[in-house]
Motif scaffolding. Structure first.
Motif, PDB file in Angstrom:
ATOM      1  N   ASP A  51      19.553 -10.875  16.881  1.00  0.00           N
ATOM      2  CA  ASP A  51      18.342 -11.989  16.846  1.00  0.00           C
ATOM      3  C   ASP A  51      17.663 -12.252  15.281  1.00  0.00           C
ATOM      4  O   ASP A  51      17.114 -13.842  15.376  1.00  0.00           O
ATOM      5  CB  ASP A  51      17.031 -11.214  17.147  1.00  0.00           C
ATOM      6  N   ALA A  52      17.811 -11.454  14.441  1.00  0.00           N
ATOM      7  CA  ALA A  52      17.196 -11.437  12.668  1.00  0.00           C
ATOM      8  C   ALA A  52      18.362 -12.979  12.420  1.00  0.00           C
ATOM      9  O   ALA A  52      17.394 -13.223  11.528  1.00  0.00           O
ATOM     10  CB  ALA A  52      17.372 -10.232  12.454  1.00  0.00           C
ATOM     11  N   PHE A  53      19.295 -12.975  13.014  1.00  0.00           N
ATOM     12  CA  PHE A  53      20.224 -13.905  12.231  1.00  0.00           C
ATOM     13  C   PHE A  53      19.900 -15.363  13.110  1.00  0.00           C
ATOM     14  O   PHE A  53      20.523 -16.069  12.583  1.00  0.00           O
ATOM     15  CB  PHE A  53      21.908 -13.696  12.517  1.00  0.00           C
ATOM     16  N   THR A  54      19.254 -15.400  14.632  1.00  0.00           N
ATOM     17  CA  THR A  54      19.085 -16.603  14.917  1.00  0.00           C
ATOM     18  C   THR A  54      17.772 -17.402  14.468  1.00  0.00           C
ATOM     19  O   THR A  54      17.394 -18.641  14.951  1.00  0.00           O
ATOM     20  CB  THR A  54      19.599 -16.123  16.772  1.00  0.00           C
ATOM     21  N   LYS A  55      17.073 -16.135  14.290  1.00  0.00           N
ATOM     22  CA  LYS A  55      15.481 -17.474  13.870  1.00  0.00           C
ATOM     23  C   LYS A  55      16.007 -17.590  13.021  1.00  0.00           C
ATOM     24  O   LYS A  55      16.352 -17.388  11.589  1.00  0.00           O
ATOM     25  CB  LYS A  55      14.348 -15.637  13.760  1.00  0.00           C
TER      26      LYS A  55
END
Length: 55
Positions: A51-55
Motif C-alpha cells: 500500500d505504501a508503494f501504490t499511494k
C-alpha cells in the motif's frame, strides 16, 4: 482490500486456536494457532508495504 480481510480472518482463526489450545491444555493446537497468527501478521505487513508503494 480482499487480501486484507482474508489475512485478518487468518489472524482471528489463529487467535481462536491458540485460546482453545490454552483452555484445553493442547500444546500442539496452541502452537499451531500462534504460528497462524504470525503468518497472518507477516502477510498484513506485506500488504502495508504494498500500500505504501501504490499511494
Amino acid at each position: 482490500m480482499n487480501d486484507k480481510a482474508e489475512h485478518k480472518g487468518e489472524e482471528l482463526i489463529g487467535k481462536a486456536k491458540e485460546g482453545l489450545g490454552k483452555a484445553t491444555g493442547n500444546e500442539r493446537l496452541e502452537a499451531e494457532g500462534h504460528a497462524e497468527q504470525s503468518t497472518a501478521n507477516l502477510k498484513q505487513a506485506g500488504d502495508d508495504v504494498k500500500d505504501a508503494f501504490t499511494k
